[in-house]
Design an enzyme around this catalytic site. Structure first.
Site, PDB file in Angstrom:
ATOM      1  N   LYS A 124       3.228  -2.982  -6.912  1.00 21.27           N
ATOM      2  CA  LYS A 124       4.609  -3.172  -7.511  1.00 21.27           C
ATOM      3  C   LYS A 124       6.351  -3.757  -6.457  1.00 21.27           C
ATOM      4  O   LYS A 124       6.823  -4.431  -6.220  1.00 21.27           O
ATOM      5  CB  LYS A 124       5.309  -1.534  -7.562  1.00 21.27           C
ATOM      6  CG  LYS A 124       6.754  -1.168  -7.631  1.00 21.27           C
ATOM      7  CD  LYS A 124       7.043  -1.818  -9.585  1.00 21.27           C
ATOM      8  CE  LYS A 124       8.610  -1.489  -9.809  1.00 21.27           C
ATOM      9  NZ  LYS A 124       9.096  -2.163 -10.949  1.00 21.27           N
ATOM     10  N   LYS A 148       7.355 -11.846 -17.293  1.00 25.18           N
ATOM     11  CA  LYS A 148       6.791 -10.572 -18.322  1.00 25.18           C
ATOM     12  C   LYS A 148       5.699 -10.901 -18.727  1.00 25.18           C
ATOM     13  O   LYS A 148       4.753 -10.081 -18.665  1.00 25.18           O
ATOM     14  CB  LYS A 148       8.085 -10.312 -18.958  1.00 25.18           C
ATOM     15  CG  LYS A 148       9.186  -9.340 -18.685  1.00 25.18           C
ATOM     16  CD  LYS A 148       9.169  -8.088 -17.827  1.00 25.18           C
ATOM     17  CE  LYS A 148       8.499  -8.345 -16.396  1.00 25.18           C
ATOM     18  NZ  LYS A 148       9.322  -8.645 -15.759  1.00 25.18           N
ATOM     19  N   GLU A 162       2.370 -12.191 -16.491  1.00 21.66           N
ATOM     20  CA  GLU A 162       2.306 -10.819 -15.211  1.00 21.66           C
ATOM     21  C   GLU A 162       1.574 -10.122 -16.126  1.00 21.66           C
ATOM     22  O   GLU A 162       0.716  -8.787 -15.274  1.00 21.66           O
ATOM     23  CB  GLU A 162       3.431 -10.330 -14.362  1.00 21.66           C
ATOM     24  CG  GLU A 162       4.479  -9.053 -15.097  1.00 21.66           C
ATOM     25  CD  GLU A 162       5.035  -8.713 -13.993  1.00 21.66           C
ATOM     26  OE1 GLU A 162       4.632  -8.730 -12.990  1.00 21.66           O
ATOM     27  OE2 GLU A 162       6.406  -8.783 -14.538  1.00 21.66           O
ATOM     28  N   ARG A 165       2.087   0.766  -5.980  1.00 25.49           N
ATOM     29  CA  ARG A 165       1.956   0.175  -4.676  1.00 25.49           C
ATOM     30  C   ARG A 165       1.071  -0.652  -4.093  1.00 25.49           C
ATOM     31  O   ARG A 165       0.844  -1.946  -3.420  1.00 25.49           O
ATOM     32  CB  ARG A 165       2.993   0.475  -3.287  1.00 25.49           C
ATOM     33  CG  ARG A 165       3.946   1.592  -3.884  1.00 25.49           C
ATOM     34  CD  ARG A 165       4.392   2.524  -2.572  1.00 25.49           C
ATOM     35  NE  ARG A 165       4.476   1.814  -1.137  1.00 25.49           N
ATOM     36  CZ  ARG A 165       4.998   1.189  -0.597  1.00 25.49           C
ATOM     37  NH1 ARG A 165       6.854   1.831  -1.408  1.00 25.49           N
ATOM     38  NH2 ARG A 165       5.842   0.542   0.485  1.00 25.49           N
ATOM     39  N   TRP A 179      -3.564  -2.006  -1.668  1.00 23.18           N
ATOM     40  CA  TRP A 179      -3.463  -3.596  -2.579  1.00 23.18           C
ATOM     41  C   TRP A 179      -3.841  -4.057  -1.381  1.00 23.18           C
ATOM     42  O   TRP A 179      -3.592  -3.660  -0.098  1.00 23.18           O
ATOM     43  CB  TRP A 179      -2.054  -3.467  -2.599  1.00 23.18           C
ATOM     44  CG  TRP A 179      -1.753  -5.355  -3.041  1.00 23.18           C
ATOM     45  CD1 TRP A 179      -2.636  -5.394  -4.672  1.00 23.18           C
ATOM     46  CD2 TRP A 179      -1.596  -6.257  -2.602  1.00 23.18           C
ATOM     47  NE1 TRP A 179      -1.940  -6.292  -5.253  1.00 23.18           N
ATOM     48  CE2 TRP A 179      -1.878  -7.539  -3.505  1.00 23.18           C
ATOM     49  CE3 TRP A 179      -1.879  -6.523  -1.583  1.00 23.18           C
ATOM     50  CZ2 TRP A 179      -1.273  -8.744  -3.769  1.00 23.18           C
ATOM     51  CZ3 TRP A 179      -1.394  -8.008  -1.338  1.00 23.18           C
ATOM     52  CH2 TRP A 179      -1.281  -9.204  -2.183  1.00 23.18           C
ATOM     53  N   HIS A 226       9.995 -34.527 -20.959  1.00 17.22           N
ATOM     54  CA  HIS A 226       9.600 -35.171 -20.197  1.00 17.22           C
ATOM     55  C   HIS A 226       7.966 -35.262 -19.018  1.00 17.22           C
ATOM     56  O   HIS A 226       8.024 -35.143 -17.922  1.00 17.22           O
ATOM     57  CB  HIS A 226      10.843 -34.848 -18.582  1.00 17.22           C
ATOM     58  CG  HIS A 226      11.640 -36.001 -19.273  1.00 17.22           C
ATOM     59  ND1 HIS A 226      12.147 -36.726 -19.332  1.00 17.22           N
ATOM     60  CD2 HIS A 226      12.845 -35.033 -19.686  1.00 17.22           C
ATOM     61  CE1 HIS A 226      14.004 -36.795 -19.948  1.00 17.22           C
ATOM     62  NE2 HIS A 226      14.300 -35.335 -20.295  1.00 17.22           N
ATOM     63  N   GLU A 265      12.478 -14.962 -17.357  1.00 16.67           N
ATOM     64  CA  GLU A 265      11.834 -14.267 -16.763  1.00 16.67           C
ATOM     65  C   GLU A 265      11.229 -13.428 -18.488  1.00 16.67           C
ATOM     66  O   GLU A 265       9.953 -13.109 -18.221  1.00 16.67           O
ATOM     67  CB  GLU A 265      13.065 -12.683 -16.955  1.00 16.67           C
ATOM     68  CG  GLU A 265      12.909 -11.122 -16.731  1.00 16.67           C
ATOM     69  CD  GLU A 265      12.360 -11.024 -15.920  1.00 16.67           C
ATOM     70  OE1 GLU A 265      11.745 -11.751 -15.128  1.00 16.67           O
ATOM     71  OE2 GLU A 265      11.857  -9.540 -15.927  1.00 16.67           O
ATOM     72  N   CYS A 315       1.044  -1.450  -0.106  1.00 10.94           N
ATOM     73  CA  CYS A 315       0.000  -0.156  -0.254  1.00 10.94           C
ATOM     74  C   CYS A 315       0.360   0.969  -0.070  1.00 10.94           C
ATOM     75  O   CYS A 315       2.087   1.319   0.291  1.00 10.94           O
ATOM     76  CB  CYS A 315      -1.133  -0.388   1.204  1.00 10.94           C
ATOM     77  SG  CYS A 315      -1.979  -1.623   1.735  1.00 10.94           S
ATOM     78  N   ASN A 342       0.306   0.998   6.194  1.00 17.16           N
ATOM     79  CA  ASN A 342       0.467   0.235   4.939  1.00 17.16           C
ATOM     80  C   ASN A 342       1.453  -1.067   6.254  1.00 17.16           C
ATOM     81  O   ASN A 342       2.422  -0.734   7.212  1.00 17.16           O
ATOM     82  CB  ASN A 342       2.115   0.808   4.498  1.00 17.16           C
ATOM     83  CG  ASN A 342       2.666  -0.308   3.250  1.00 17.16           C
ATOM     84  OD1 ASN A 342       2.176  -1.460   3.049  1.00 17.16           O
ATOM     85  ND2 ASN A 342       4.182  -0.491   2.935  1.00 17.16           N
ATOM     86  N   GLY A 343       1.128  -2.384   6.097  1.00 23.74           N
ATOM     87  CA  GLY A 343       2.231  -2.986   6.382  1.00 23.74           C
ATOM     88  C   GLY A 343       0.575  -4.221   6.870  1.00 23.74           C
ATOM     89  O   GLY A 343      -0.090  -3.833   6.187  1.00 23.74           O
TER      90      GLY A 343
HETATM   91  O1  M6R Z   1      11.716  -5.222  -5.540  1.00 27.89           O
HETATM   92  P1  M6R Z   1      11.768  -6.354  -5.491  1.00 27.89           P
HETATM   93  O2  M6R Z   1      12.892  -6.659  -6.628  1.00 27.89           O
HETATM   94  O3  M6R Z   1      12.091  -7.329  -4.337  1.00 27.89           O
HETATM   95  O4  M6R Z   1      10.989  -7.250  -6.160  1.00 27.89           O
HETATM   96  C1  M6R Z   1      10.779  -9.025  -6.288  1.00 27.89           C
HETATM   97  C2  M6R Z   1       9.765  -9.469  -7.228  1.00 27.89           C
HETATM   98  O5  M6R Z   1       7.976  -8.718  -6.537  1.00 27.89           O
HETATM   99  C3  M6R Z   1       9.982  -8.432  -8.396  1.00 27.89           C
HETATM  100  O6  M6R Z   1      11.257  -8.913  -9.587  1.00 27.89           O
HETATM  101  C4  M6R Z   1       8.672  -8.349  -9.419  1.00 27.89           C
HETATM  102  O7  M6R Z   1       8.428 -10.340  -9.448  1.00 27.89           O
HETATM  103  C5  M6R Z   1       7.837  -8.233 -10.754  1.00 27.89           C
HETATM  104  N1  M6R Z   1       6.750  -7.445 -11.049  1.00 27.89           N
HETATM  105  C6  M6R Z   1       8.230  -8.705 -11.748  1.00 27.89           C
HETATM  106  O8  M6R Z   1       8.092  -7.754 -12.650  1.00 27.89           O
END
Ligand code: M6R
Length: 605
Positions: A600, A482, A485, A27, A75, A501, A478, A2, A101-102
């Site tokens: 994020k 991408k 998400e 966030r 969030w 397999h 990766e 948040c 936040n938390g």
């Molecule tokens: O801030 P961080 O690098 O620790 O975040 C880790 C993951 O939450 C972050 O890389 C997430 O997988 C991304 N949204 C991917 O694009």
């Protein structure tokens, strides 16, 4: 997860809060709210949805007079994203409002006891206990009250508070969640991160766990957990305002993709001096290190997967990888011969922080590769290498990931040099290759200017597979993340040799398979796997080195990256995958910068 922001000054507080919340929206963005303290009354406005809806409901803040306010973008963790669960929450007597936040982990016990005391709950959130505790313990002194409330709370929190008996003041405290105070002229702020502040001030104070701030327009008083006033230094943030704006791009993600040559240059070049890697921040005796352990979450973890190959290859040290969310529950052998490398863009990912603490307790030395200066990960680490990517706003990381890779590359060559694992010639060659990366990233970007057309052929798929071997596999991980998400298309990454397999059963006529074949050492094997899926009907989109005719003949479509005969080539290979995911998501009409269900900065475990 948040975002919270607070303002007190001479101008409209609501307008300032809304502006700050827009910057923090990455966030969390399922609901939002603002509380304004004016003439001894707290007025709260909440919406389900985005900050745009809050702006509309409050006529851009004009409907909310007052110069002192707090705000929140959510969030959801506890309770659905609906108005009653949105913050700020207000006490039964209307004297206190809180944004949080938390997660308050013991909220159930506190709730039961507060209900027994007669307090009425309006929401399903964990946060609401805080506002009732404030009402319960307030005796005229906010400092005493906050100390009593904090003593009751378990979990993580950054709290912003208003009290009707404390006009023109905002209050803030934290435990394991980020909180930054902005020092302005005739106005002061708090916020979850600096992006909400930099259009007003670049002077900030990082609040530490257990500290409490009493903020009015002219002064900021900070107390430690014993209630003693303390003096803290003001830090200057060198991120500029433009860095946190879209700058003419349709999405932050595209802007951040395009920024990568510059960001990677800012990561690499200041640390390469006179043909040598100089890591001023890494005063570590590497000879005592028997094992490297890499931990992180999401894309940062995948950067670690690519890092493992290169550290092992250049340094000849065993490297283990563990997801941060799993590390605490594993039986890994960790001791003072372990170097833990922690990767994080935000530096606030809860699982990563927990894993780091666990390893430190077991004696490991900790090296953080992190983007956000002053973040929790940076502060906890024994050694920190900043990635210098600048603010990354899009939820899907791009420059965050490539600058992590670049920093891992620097570390690998540096460590291999210190440990005497490289000849002089090899070391110089690797330095040259490192310095050429920013230019090659730009070339990769230029070569893929038509990727939008390729994306048109794939955007309406329901499922995709990303395959590769060795470093190509690390990049496939990766690439698939991408894709899923931001486009919501099911995408799986597989080590190419592993498909047969089991997973190959899922390949049928037209199934898209993105085959990464840039690693010359094992390319032939990957080609065999491409042929296997093609004969079962797959539509193969290959990512290959420029002008690779053999692969071009086999694949249905091909994306090229510049020929770069180097262990560092994966950093180029990921660029077309980022662009492909971007355009596929765009053609599907997805909310690229703020994908559904995500945030994020994942500050809950
Ligand atoms: O801030 P961080 O690098 O620790 O975040 C880790 C993951 O939450 C972050 O890389 C997430 O997988 C991304 N949204 C991917 O694009």
């Amino acid at each position: 997860m948040c975002g919270i922001v607070g303002f007190t000054g001479a101008e409209s507080a609501a307008q300032n809060i809304l502006e700050g919340l827009e910057k923090l929206e990455y966030r969390g963005y399922d609901s939002a709210g603002v509380a304004v303290l004016n003439d001894g009354i707290i007025s709260i406005t909440k919406v389900t949805g985005r900050i745009a809806a809050l702006k509309e409901k409050t006529n851009n803040g004009l409907a909310l007079p007052g110069t002192t306010a707090i705000g929140h973008t959510r969030w959801a963790t506890h309770g659905a994203p609906i108005d009653i669960n949105a913050h700020p929450h207000i006490s039964n007597d209307g004297r206190f409002a809180v944004v949080h936040n938390g997660i308050i982990e013991n909220y159930m016990d506190l709730k039961v006891s507060l209900i027994k005391d007669g307090y009425r709950f309006e929401s399903e959130t964990d946060t609401e206990v805080v506002v009732h505790l404030l009402e319960k313990y307030y005796n005229g002194s906010m400092k005493d009250c906050i100390r009593k409330v904090a003593a009751k709370l378990k979990g993580s929190y950054a709290l912003g508070i208003l009290c009707t008996e404390q006009p023109n003041k905002i209050f803030a405290t934290k435990q394991s969640s980020p909180l930054i105070l902005g020092v302005g002229v005739g106005e002061n702020y708090f916020a979850s991160d600096v992006t909400a502040l930099i259009s007003h001030t670049q002077n900030v104070i990082y609040l530490e766990d257990g500290e409490f701030a009493e903020i009015d327009r002219e002064s900021i008083k900070i107390y430690d957990c014993t209630g003693t006033e303390i003096k803290k230094s003001i830090s200057h943030v060198n991120w500029d305002i433009q860095a946190a704006e879209k700058g003419g791009y349709e999405h932050f993600m595209l802007k951040e993709i395009v920024e990568q040559p510059r960001a990677v240059k800012a990561t690499l070049t200041p640390r390469i001096r006179d043909g040598k890697i100089v890591l001023d921040d890494l005063d570590l005796d590497l000879t005592g290190i028997h094992k490297v352990l890499i931990t992180a979450c999401g894309s940062a973890y995948y950067a670690g997967c690519a890092g493992k190959y290169i550290i092992e290859k250049l340094c000849q040290i065993p490297v283990e990888l563990q997801l941060a969310s799993e590390l605490r529950y594993s039986s890994l052998i960790i001791n003072d011969g372990t170097l833990l490398i922690v990767l994080s863009q935000s530096g606030e990912t809860a699982d990563t922080i927990a894993a780091m603490k666990e390893c430190s307790e077991k004696g490991a030395k900790t090296l953080a590769i992190v983007n956000v200066v002053g973040s929790t990960v940076a502060k906890l680490a024994d050694y920190t290498l900043y990635t210098n990517a600048g603010p990354e706003i899009a939820v899907a990381t791009t420059k965050g990931y490539t600058t992590q890779l670049a920093t891992l590359y620097l570390f690998s060559v540096y460590a291999a040099g210190v440990l005497g694992r490289l000849s002089k010639e090899k070391y110089s060659q690797l330095i040259k290759e490192l310095l050429s990366i920013p230019k090659l990233l730009q070339e990769t970007m230029d070569m893929n200017s038509k990727i939008e057309n390729t994306a048109k052929k794939y955007f309406n798929s329901s499922s995709m597979f990303f395959i590769g071997r060795n470093t190509d596999y690390a990049v496939a991980l990766e690439g698939a993340l991408k894709m899923k998400e931001i486009s919501y298309i099911h995408a799986e990454s597989y080590a190419a040799g592993e498909l047969k397999h089991g997973t190959i059963a899922l390949i049928s006529e037209g199934t898209p398979v993105i085959a990464l074949a840039c690693n010359e050492d094992i390319k032939e094997k990957t080609i065999s796997n491409m042929v296997e899926v093609k004969s079962r009907g797959a539509r193969v989109l290959a990512v290959a080195l420029n002008d690779d005719k053999k692969i071009a003949m086999l694949a249905n479509d091909i994306i090229y990256v510049p020929r770069f005969d180097s262990v560092f080539s994966p950093i180029l290979e990921v660029i077309p995958l980022q662009l492909l995911a971007y355009y596929v998501a765009k053609f599907n009409g997805c909310d690229i910068d703020k994908p559904k269900n995500l945030a994020k900065s994942v500050t809950v475990e």
